[in-house]
Design an enzyme around this catalytic site. Structure first.
Site, PDB file in Angstrom:
ATOM      1  N   ASP A  89       0.838  -1.200   0.000  1.00 35.24           N
ATOM      2  CA  ASP A  89       0.000   0.000   0.000  1.00 35.24           C
ATOM      3  C   ASP A  89       0.875   1.253   0.000  1.00 35.24           C
ATOM      4  OD1 ASP A  89       0.549   0.918   2.820  1.00 35.24           O
ATOM      5  OD2 ASP A  89      -0.341  -1.026   3.289  1.00 35.24           O
ATOM      6  N   HIS A 104       8.142  -5.616  -1.587  1.00 29.15           N
ATOM      7  CA  HIS A 104       7.254  -6.542  -2.293  1.00 29.15           C
ATOM      8  C   HIS A 104       6.420  -5.872  -3.374  1.00 29.15           C
ATOM      9  CE1 HIS A 104       7.544  -9.274   1.499  1.00 29.15           C
ATOM     10  NE2 HIS A 104       8.583  -9.402   0.701  1.00 29.15           N
ATOM     11  N   GLY A 169       5.036  -4.395  13.354  1.00 29.89           N
ATOM     12  CA  GLY A 169       3.927  -5.086  12.708  1.00 29.89           C
ATOM     13  C   GLY A 169       4.304  -6.138  11.701  1.00 29.89           C
ATOM     14  N   SER A 171       5.682 -10.283  11.275  1.00 30.27           N
ATOM     15  CA  SER A 171       5.881 -11.566  11.959  1.00 30.27           C
ATOM     16  C   SER A 171       7.323 -12.041  11.882  1.00 30.27           C
ATOM     17  CB  SER A 171       4.978 -12.629  11.333  1.00 30.27           C
ATOM     18  OG  SER A 171       5.348 -12.859   9.983  1.00 30.27           O
TER      19      SER A 171
END
Length: 229
Positions: A89, A104, A169, A171
């Site tokens: 985003d 990405h 935020g 993992s």
């Protein structure tokens, strides 16, 4: 100014209303990941893949940056801030952050199916038959599974120069992005904000874990960083 390098993942955008990459059952919006995030999936069913990202793009126009994004922007008054994000985003940019690397890819860009460097701005739907100036079919500018991460080397060099490293935020499970923390100098203080933090066993760095959401954690870390600058 000292360099603050920030690694962000889906958790920072989740509070704006963007769903995290995988649901608890391993699916992404009820799809098998490889169906919608691989070139083989695109070749098999291009309509499904294009529709999937068209919906993600539409959703992006319906959300706004949250407080965590805004705090990172405000920290540019105190540090040279570099954001390396796994997110596709544009919420960091909309909030005002000026140095953002998208590992990405970016949802608001497209490229043709043959040349990964043929990147163009694209804010509309991508449909079969939409082509670039070379008359080659367009696809989302997203790094799918099995594809190279072109910004990785640049990101590594930035992490190596960090005076402080902030992880928000993510993992730390998706490679190669998750391996970036291993390039930080051993004396660098690392902050890790995540409501469900994983164990980091392969770093000798001092680590401060803040088991909170991105917005709540950023309030705390921001004040501490300002004192350290």
């Amino acid at each position: 100014m000292k360099k603050l390098v920030v690694l962000t993942g889906a958790g920072i955008s989740a509070e704006s209303g963007i769903k995290t990459f995988r649901d608890a059952d391993g699916l992404w919006e009820s799809h098998d990941i490889m169906e919608v995030a691989s070139f083989s999936g695109f070749i098999k069913n291009p309509e499904l893949v294009l529709d999937f990202y068209n919906k993600r793009r539409k959703q992006l126009f319906e959300v706004q940056p949250n407080l965590a994004h805004d705090i990172l922007t405000q920290l540019e008054s105190y540090f040279e801030v570099f954001i390396i994000t796994q997110n596709i985003d544009d919420l960091h940019e909309r909030s005002g952050s000026t140095n953002v690397i998208h590992l990405h890819g970016e949802l608001l860009k497209a490229r043709n199916i043959k040349d990964p460097n043929s990147i163009i701005e694209w804010k509309n739907n991508i449909n079969l038959g939409d082509v670039d100036s070379k008359n080659i079919q367009l696809r989302p500018h997203i790094v799918w599974f099995g594809e190279e991460v072109p910004e990785m080397e640049k990101a590594i060099k930035i992490v190596e120069q960090a005076d402080y490293l902030l992880v928000v935020g993510t993992s730390l499970q998706v490679y190669p992005a998750a391996g970036l923390i291993n390039y930080v100098s051993e004396d660098v203080l690392v902050y890790y904000i995540d409501p469900k933090p994983v164990e980091i066993n392969d770093l000798d760095n001092p680590i401060k874990i803040i088991p909170l959401s991105a917005t709540k954690g950023m309030k705390i870390v921001s004040e501490e960083l300002k004192r350290l600058k």
